[in-house]
Every structure is written in C-alpha cells, then in structure tokens.
Design an enzyme around this catalytic site. Structure first.
Site, PDB file in Angstrom:
ATOM      1  N   LYS A  67      87.814  13.838  31.209  1.00 15.69           N
ATOM      2  CA  LYS A  67      86.797  13.077  30.474  1.00 15.69           C
ATOM      3  C   LYS A  67      85.421  13.711  30.698  1.00 15.69           C
ATOM      4  O   LYS A  67      85.106  14.152  31.812  1.00 15.69           O
ATOM      5  CB  LYS A  67      86.816  11.626  30.977  1.00 15.69           C
ATOM      6  N   SER A 142      86.562   3.322  26.938  1.00 13.77           N
ATOM      7  CA  SER A 142      85.755   4.480  26.627  1.00 13.77           C
ATOM      8  C   SER A 142      86.471   5.823  26.793  1.00 13.77           C
ATOM      9  O   SER A 142      85.992   6.822  26.262  1.00 13.77           O
ATOM     10  CB  SER A 142      84.507   4.474  27.520  1.00 13.77           C
ATOM     11  N   SER A 166      88.275   0.790  30.702  1.00 14.00           N
ATOM     12  CA  SER A 166      88.136   2.044  29.948  1.00 14.00           C
ATOM     13  C   SER A 166      89.252   3.068  30.124  1.00 14.00           C
ATOM     14  O   SER A 166      89.287   4.061  29.414  1.00 14.00           O
ATOM     15  CB  SER A 166      86.800   2.712  30.274  1.00 14.00           C
TER      16      SER A 166
END
Ligand SMILES: [Zn+2]
Lengths: 471, 103, 470
Positions: A67, A142, A166
């Site tokens: 990420k 997210s 997330s």
C-alpha cells in the site's frame, strides 16, 4: 503454464521456490507483467528493474504489493495524497523491511484512499480503483488498491493498513482474505500515520494460509515504535479442519445494525450454520456499547489525524503553493494538496479538540472506547471468537456514496468496534450475493491471530469459496 | 456532559471558518457552506454518544498496556543534509526556506 | 480618601524556565545535540517530522527530569503522559510539540522560599534564521529553518508567583542555575540558550491579596537583563495604573540593547493548542528503582552547601552563599580547607575576593598562606600581596615571601622602626599620654608604611605602648 502459476497461492508458490522447483524470477516476471497491464487503477508505482531474487527466506521470493501508505526508501510514497506528490522517503517502514528481508520483494505501491480516509478508494488523489468483480463498483477502502490487485491476480499477496476497517472491508468487497492484527503486534514505524492509536498493518491475501504466513513475518517489537510489543506466540500455519469445542458469539447489537443488505445477511446466516456443522457452538452475545463505536471512532480518528496531518505544511517535503506570506502559504498548500474527505476529517478532528468541545467530544469518545473494550473483554469470557458480517453491503457502484459522507462512514460500522478495542479480526469470503462477494469477520482477543486463522481456515475449507474474478 | 452540550450539535459557517483557520485550510465561501452542512450531519450522528452516562468511566487513549518504553541515550548518525533538503519544496544550500513569519 | 498616585504597589512575579538538558542525543531520536554546527547537519526523519516516523523517549532525559524534580522537592507523578500541543510555525516540524499537560512528571516543589508549580519534559523547537535583515522577525522576507535544535530535550520549570522584586527574581534564577549546574543536567548557558527565563509579572496595591493582570516577558538572556526587563515592566505597569489605566494581558519582548518592551501579540486568532494525549507514546511511570537512581545521582546542592558552610565552618551567611552558589569556588574552598582547617573565615574571604575562578593559585597554596598568617610568619597586609602573585603567576607562598622580602617584620628591625616612628610623631605621643588613645593610629600607620605592611598591627601597638609607657 502461466495460468497454472497464477493459480498458485503465495504459500504454494513459496513452497515451490524454496524447494527449488520454481524460479522466483519467473513469478516476478509474471506478476510484474500483469501489474504493468493493470487497468483497475490498483497500482500507483511499479519498479523498472527486477530486484535480487532470493527464494531462501520463509516467503520464498514471492512478490508483494505494498500500500502506498508505507514509506519505502527512495520510492514514491504518497499515501494517496497530492500533497506528498514527488516525496521519496529517506527510510523504509519496519514492516516492509521485515517482509523484504523474509524474502518478499516489493512488486509495487498500491492505490488507496488519501491518507487511508475512505471506504471506497474514491478518495485517492490519483484516481479511483475499480472492483475486479464488477468494474462499475468500488473495491472498498482504504486499502482498495491492494485488495483489487490480489483479487485480480495482479499480485500474489499484499499488505494494507486498517484503522477502522481499511483491510477487512476491501478484502470483503473483493472476495479475498484480510487480517487486521492486534494493535501493537506489528510496528507502525514508516506507516504514514492516519490515527496513531488505531492504525495497524496486515496482510491481504487469497486465502487464510497466505495471511498467516505473511502475518507471521511482520510481528515483533520495534525499537522505533514505542507502542509495539513482542508477539507472544511463534508463527504457524493453520491446519484445523473442525471447530469442535469452540464457542462463537454473534453480537446482537451489531447484527441489528440498520442497512445490512439481505444478501449479506443470507451469506452470514449460512456461514453461522457451517460453523455449527463444524462442531462449534454459536450463541448470541451482547456488546452493549458497540452501537456507539462509529460515533466514537469519528471523533478519535479525525482528532488524531488532524494532528498527524498538520506536518504537511509545505516546508520540509511534498508540495508547496506559492504565496506571498507564511499564513497563506500554509493555507494554500493544504487547500490544494488535500482532497475533500481529508479536509472534512481534519475539520472534524480540529473541531472536536478545540477549546470548549474537548470533554464533550474527545473525552466522551475515549470513555466510549473504554466501554467498548470492556464489552469485548466480557464477551471473551463467554466465547472464543466473535463472528459478524464484515461490511453491511457488497461492493457499491462508483459514485453511489460520494455525496453522503455519513453513508460512506456506515460502511465500516461492523469493523470499527474491533479497531477501538485494539483486537485482531479477519475477513474471509463467505459466498456471493448477486454475484458479488460477501465477507465474514472473525474477531478474537488480543494476540489470538493464529487461533483466528485456525478457525478461519477450517471455515474457509467448508465454504469452499475458490472464486476469483479472473479464474 | 450529556445532552445539553450536544444540543443542536450543528456547526455554523462562522465556526467552520474559525476551525479552518486553526487547521490552516483555506475554504471558499461555497466550501465552507458545504462543510458546515456535512459536518453538522456527522456531528448529529456523533451526538448519540452523549446519551451515555460515562461520568465515572476512565478514558482510554491507548489499548496497549505498556509503560516506560525508552531508548538509551546513544547517538546515531544523522542523515546527510543534502538528502533531506532534496525533499524540500524550497531550500538553499543550508536550510529550508519559508516566507518569514510576520512579513 | 486615598490618593491613587500615593499608592505603593507590590510586584508579583513568577518565572518560567526552559532548561535544555545535556543529554548526548535529542528527546525522541538518536541525533546528537549540537551547538553552533552547520545548519541542518543534525537531523533525521524523526526530528524533521517526516511522514510515518515515531518518537521514542530518551531514557537519560527522563532521568534528568526526575533529578530536577527531586532536587526541587517536587512530587513525582506515579504515571505521567505526553500530550501534543498543536500549532503551526516553521520551527515546529510536526506542527505539534510533544509536551506534558495535565499530568507533568514533577509538581509542587520549593526552592529557597519560592514554590515550584511544576516541572515537565518537552522538546525544543528549531531555529528560524532570518535571511536578509538581521534582528527581529519583521522586515525580513524569507527565513531559513535550521532543525539542529529541533527535538532537544527540555525541562520547563514553572514557579508560583512568589517573587516580589526584580532583584529577587534574578537572585533566585541564579540559585536555580547553580542548582541545575550542580546536578549536571544542563550547560545552563543563557547566552547559548540552554537556560531561558521568562517572567510573568503583575502588580497590586501593597497589602491586597488579589492578583493583578499579568504580562509575560520574554527574551531576557542574562540575569542582568532579567532584572532590568522585570524592573522596566513593573515600572510600565505602575505607570498605567497610576494614570487610572488597565494592564492588558499580553506577551512582551525585551530588547536587550535598548531596554524597550514591545508587544508580541499577533493578529491571528487566540491560541488554541488543542492538547490531547500523544498516541505514539506510552506513559512514564517512574519505578522505585528509577527514582532511587535519580536520587542517588543528586550531589549536595548549593543551598544545602551554603548552610553547611555556615554551620560547620562558621562562615558569615554572605560568604557561605557566595561560595556555595559558585560551585567552582566552593570546591576550591573545600580543597584548601582540607589542607588548612584552622581559619575557614580567612580562607573563605580569600577565595571569594582574591582568587577568581581560573586564576593560577592552587587550593594548596592558598591554604599554606593561611597557615603562614596563623604562625605569624606573614602579616595579613603582606598576605594580600602574596595572593596577587599567587593569582597571577601561581607558585609557593613561602617562596614568594622569601623572594620578595614579605616576611613579617619583627625583633630588632621592628624595634628600630617603632623607635623612629615615635621620634617622628611627638605630637601623637603627647596626645596618647593625655588619654587620646586613638592617636596611636598615626604611629602605627607610620610603622606600616615603613614595613610595607609586613608588620602585625597588634604587635606594633604593643611595642609602641611599651616604649612610651602608656
Ligand atoms: Zn533526529
């Protein structure tokens, strides 16, 4: 050959490379090529050159999608924000370094909601991510880029971060496995902070075994993170086939949440039956304060974020707006660099901490947090694990909730209480509803990750969810 | 604590502008208007917390039960200045340039 | 009716002292502390507030904080936490300062009659160097930030408003500095900013209990300026009140060159620091072992030392404090006393007045000189001359006395000089015989002039009386 390689889980691939049956370079080339052809918007950055390949570590040279929230030395790391455009950190996050050292070379940086604020990945400063199951829908957020990449076979596995859902929510919406560890189990050093008392990083993988394998290499006390702890158990892979003797709790308050879609409910009910068939007992439990979790979360997380994001001021890194004086330089830089949702959360957090409001908002939310943690503690006196749907809905259409922040926030209503209590939880695919994956969440007491993985593994086998959109 | 403080937890534009200044965010009038409406809706949801009587409950700022996590006073090499200045939007050879406060 | 202008006002002063701790590294990262190095050569991602970094507190800084708290008689909080204090400024890399708020490490102490409200740990800001114009912030267009200082460990000490004059404030601040110096926790150098003293000042009509509106005074970088700044502010407030005005609460900047006070009030919103618990740090809960270790590291402090000098060596309070509050001279005194314990008062007098710190004299030499006086080998007058030589060049006092002929005059030599003085001062002799005893001074003076101070005054008087039969 290619499709055979692609169908291997990360653990299976690692087993082959470690045995010398598979050249890790072959795996790298396959995934690097697929990632390069990404048309979901899952990746923000890919390396030009292949790294040194070494299959000897526990992770066998199986490449890892990371990420964009993780700082990696000299690699663009923006946390999905325009305000960090061009930023190349001078250091590498502890968790990434550990995984690379354990033999998982970084395949690329994945897209995400800006500063991890969002549940649809539509808040990225670099464009949305599409759900590989239905490209008109969101992948969740997210960690939407990591989830979509794994689900679409653009990465064997990935890491993401979970502050209030997330990892778990996008894993659910993309039909993969996502594990949010116990707060403190994995170092936060080098994770671009959203809400420091809640942020944790963890794996997003095709199955539970991969999640356990990756998680086992992430844990441990880091001298750079005062809140990290020695993990009290040795890493192991799950092997349970039955759930005999285990007690599962279904929290009444969370299941009564408004807005749980019937399709989600149906998959959840089926899963509960399977749990019983595997020999466990399932009972209703109470988490009396969990209904206030979302409210507390939307005070605490924005408050911490308002301070964490104050450093983006155009002085030491990132972008700066040209302005005649200091005050307008600050205000313009931040007005231009932050997206709407980030501004909203900064405003909310600043307001909640401001003079005269602290006790009513921040103070009260901290107390709600105490009660929620107490609720879980009491529940785990009666049951071993708690089971809920991961998200009230399946993947929703792009744009469906962007005009209504509160509706978007409700997407995490089932995930947030565990974050507030700091306990681990996994989301595994429970089945499909109208062709879209539904996630089931299993939560346990602090540091019970391997027990959770055991149970999730048995359930995963019983469910037999082998679908991935490209298969 | 309780209802009275939350009563009408609606944030008006003047408050929005005050908070925006504290947070160093420039908002246009239109944005401030929209922000006021959106925040009011969220605060309305948050307001439900006020229903709980938690006067005797200790606040949790942390779920980890750690204390005294300290490092030894041992020096580590600092980073090369050029590397750090390379990230700055505006720098001279020695430091980070900013518009002077007060000018 | 009382006339306003005839009122007497009483100043009420509290001090806020920032002490840079003399650790090797910064508060929350491993960068070395530095002073005067090239800008931005002691930084890292942590002290530059880069994305993703986390603070880890310096153990020694906590120990120093405990030592300061214990030395000031404070209570140590069983569990204290750090807070974030939020404000934007280029010298504040994270846009929040990690400090302590409602639960400081130390609270409720006292030093020499001034109560200490609290002492807490925090981190220092960076330095803003104004490119272009020198001096104050205003006028320059661009500034350059130097983060070498950012993150230096600080202890902030806040007193209660127990001080009632500028001189008293300066005196107390001196004592605090010596106390901190004795603890070895700071360089306490006001020039370099390792000790920074701000004052909170208000005045009230003498005898009244309620406090007036206070102002905060900053930038007084020596004790002299502290005293001058406080005096100037007290006078300014008196002027306002005498004219029937009201003092406004504000922060004032003291200009060391002109002695002028100017307001630092900004046009921006009133500060709202939005303190909240720092989630990246866990509580500090000093254990018995930590506290005992800190206590054991505390040496005898200046105040206790002064009391000991007064009590054990019968020194006047003044010299006792002078020696104790200047640690180096106190050490010199004690070293000399170990060699020659017979006359501490004379010794103290010499150490205070005649051998400044850094002089060439050794404690052994000064001790020996005191012994020579005691034995009557050197007169007190001649001893002063020996001290001058000792201070300037060092050496052995006996040798100096021999080389320069400073030995006490006595025997036939002194007898002859006395005879001569009597002969030359017939008038004085007459007066003494008439009973005006003080006239003897003239004859003694003549003898002293002749012997260049080498004679003992008592001995000379005795000889004179014998000879004139008075
Ligand atoms: Zn540093």
């Amino acid at each position: 050959m290619t499709s055979e390689l692609l169908s291997l889980t990360a653990a299976q691939a690692a087993e082959r490379t470690r045995a010398g049956d598979l050249d890790p370079r072959e795996l790298w080339d396959l995934y690097r090529e697929r990632a390069g052809a990404d048309d979901l918007g899952a990746y923000l950055w890919l390396p030009d050159d292949a790294p040194e390949m070494d299959a000897s570590g526990p992770l066998g040279g199986v490449p890892l999608a990371v990420k964009d929230l993780f700082c990696v030395e000299d690699v663009p790391s923006t946390s999905g924000s325009r305000i960090l455009e061009g930023y190349r950190p001078p250091y590498t996050a502890t968790s990434v370094r550990k995984l690379v050292d354990a033999g998982a070379p970084m395949l690329g940086k994945t897209n995400m909601d800006e500063f991890a604020m969002g549940s649809s990945n539509e808040n990225s400063g670099y464009g949305p991510v599409k759900n590989p199951w239905d490209e008109s829908r969101v992948p969740g957020g997210s960690s939407g880029g990591s989830a979509a990449a794994v689900a679409a076979g653009l990465a064997p596995w990935a890491i993401g971060t979970d502050t209030g859902g997330s990892i778990r929510q996008p894993a659910a919406l993309c039909g993969i496995v996502g594990l949010k560890p116990t707060y403190g189990a994995v170092s936060r050093y080098g994770m671009i902070a959203f809400a420091s008392s809640l942020d944790q990083c963890g794996p997003l993988t095709r199955d539970v075994t991969d999640a356990a394998l990756l998680f086992g290499q992430m844990t441990g006390r880091d001298p750079c993170d005062s809140t990290s702890l020695d993990y009290p158990a040795d890493p192991r892979l799950p092997s349970a086939e039955r759930l005999d003797g285990l007690r599962f709790g279904v929290p009444k308050e969370l299941l009564d949440t408004e807005g749980i879609e019937p399709g989600v409910r149906a998959v959840f009910d089926t899963t509960v039956k399977r749990i019983e068939e595997l020999g466990a007992t399932v009972e209703e439990i109470a988490l009396p304060h969990s209904g206030h979790g979302l409210a507390a979360y939307y005070v605490l997380a924005p408050a911490e974020a308002s301070a964490n994001l104050a450093r983006y001021d155009g002085v030491r890194f990132g972008i700066r707006a040209e302005a005649p004086d200091l005050l307008s330089m600050y205000e313009e830089t931040r007005a231009q660099g932050f997206g709407d949702e980030v501004k909203r959360r900064i405003m909310l957090g600043t307001y909640a901490l401001s003079s005269g409001y602290y006790d009513a908002y921040y103070g009260q939310a901290q107390k709600v947090r105490t009660k929620i943690a107490d609720d879980f503690r009491a529940a785990f006196e009666r049951v071993d694990l708690i089971v809920t749907p991961t998200s009230p809905t399946t993947a929703f259409p792009l744009g469906a909730r962007t005009g209504d922040p509160l509706a978007m926030y409700l997407s995490d209503v089932l995930a947030v209480p565990m974050s507030l209590a700091g306990i681990p939880a996994i989301s595994i695919p429970g089945g499909l509803a109208d062709g879209l994956p539904v996630g089931v969440q299993l939560a346990g007491p602090a540091f019970s990750e391997f027990e959770i993985c055991d149970a999730a593994y048995a359930l995963e086998r019983a469910i037999g969810f082998g679908d991935l959109p490209w298969k | 604590m309780g209802r009275t403080l939350f009563c009408g937890a609606v944030i008006d534009r003047e408050q929005v502008n005050h908070v925006a200044r504290l947070a160093r965010l420039r908002l246009t009038d239109e944005q401030a208007e929209q922000m006021a409406a959106e925040l009011s809706k969220v605060l309305d949801h948050i307001e439900k917390m006020g229903e709980l009587d938690l006067a005797d409950v200790a606040p949790t700022s942390h779920v980890v039960e750690l204390e005294n996590v300290l490092r030894e006073d041992e020096a580590r090499p600092s980073w090369p200045r050029d590397r750090m200045l390379a990230e700055a939007p505006d720098a001279d050879a020695e430091g980070f340039r900013v518009p002077s406060p007060g000018s | 009716m009382e006339v306003a202008s005839a009122r007497q006002y009483e100043p009420v002063i509290g001090l806020e002292i920032h002490v840079q701790l003399a650790t090797d590294t910064k508060m929350f990262c491993g960068c070395e502390l530095s002073f005067g190095l090239d800008p931005n050569t002691r930084t890292c991602p942590v002290c530059l507030g880069h994305p993703g970094v986390l603070p880890v507190p310096n153990r020694r800084a906590i120990e120093f904080g405990l030592m300061i708290g214990l030395a000031l008689g404070c209570e140590i909080a069983p569990r204290s936490i750090f807070h974030r204090k939020n404000y934007f400024y280029p010298d504040n890399p994270k846009a929040f300062q990690i400090s302590q708020y409602d639960v400081p490490l130390c609270s409720g102490g006292e030093l020499a009659g001034v109560r200490v409200h609290r002492a807490h740990l925090e981190e220092d800001a960076a330095k803003l160097v104004h490119a272009g114009e020198s001096g104050r912030i205003h006028g320059a267009e661009a500034s350059v930030v130097d983060f070498n200082r950012a993150g230096t460990p600080l202890v902030e000490i806040v007193t209660e408003p127990d001080i009632h004059s500028a001189a008293e404030a300066a005196e107390w601040a001196r004592l605090l500095r010596e106390t901190l110096r004795a603890l070895g926790v700071s360089d306490v150098n006001m020039d370099e900013g390792s000790l920074r003293v701000d004052g909170n000042v208000s005045i009230r009509p003498a005898g009244e209990a309620t406090l007036g509106v206070k102002t905060e005074l900053k930038n007084m970088n020596s004790f002299r300026f502290l005293e001058r700044g406080l005096d100037a502010e007290i006078a300014r407030q008196e002027g306002i009140l005498r004219e029937g005005g009201q003092v406004e609460q504000e922060t004032l900047h003291f200009d060391n060159r002109t002695g002028a006070l100017s307001s630092l009030r900004s046009k921006e919103e009133a500060h709202d620091y939005r303190y909240f618990p720092e989630p990246d740090l866990v509580p500090i809960a000093p254990t018995e072992a930590m506290i005992e270790m800190a206590r054991a590291a505390i040496p005898e402090l200046p105040l206790a030392r002064a009391e000991r000098f007064e009590r054990d060596h019968d020194l006047p309070a003044d010299s006792a404090r002078l020696l104790a509050f200047r640690g180096e001279q106190g050490d010199f005194f004690e070293a000399a006393l170990a060699v020659s314990p017979s006359d501490p008062r004379t010794l103290a007098n010499y150490v205070v007045n005649d051998v400044p710190p850094g002089s060439a004299a050794t404690p052994e030499a000064v001790a020996k000189l005191v012994d020579l006086i005691g034995a009557g080998t050197v007169s007190r007058g001649a001893a002063k001359e020996v001290l001058e030589v000792l201070a300037a060049e060092g050496g052995d006092p006996e040798q100096i006395v021999a080389d320069r002929g400073l030995g006490a005059a006595g025997g036939d030599e002194l007898g002859a000089i006395v005879d001569q003085a009597i002969a030359e001062n017939a008038g004085a002799v007459e007066k003494i015989r008439e009973g005006k005893d003080q006239a003897i001074g003239a004859i003694v003076g003549a003898v002293m002039r002749q012997t260049k101070g080498r004679a003992d005054g008592g001995e000379v008087q005795k000889l004179i009386r014998e000879r004139i039969g008075a």
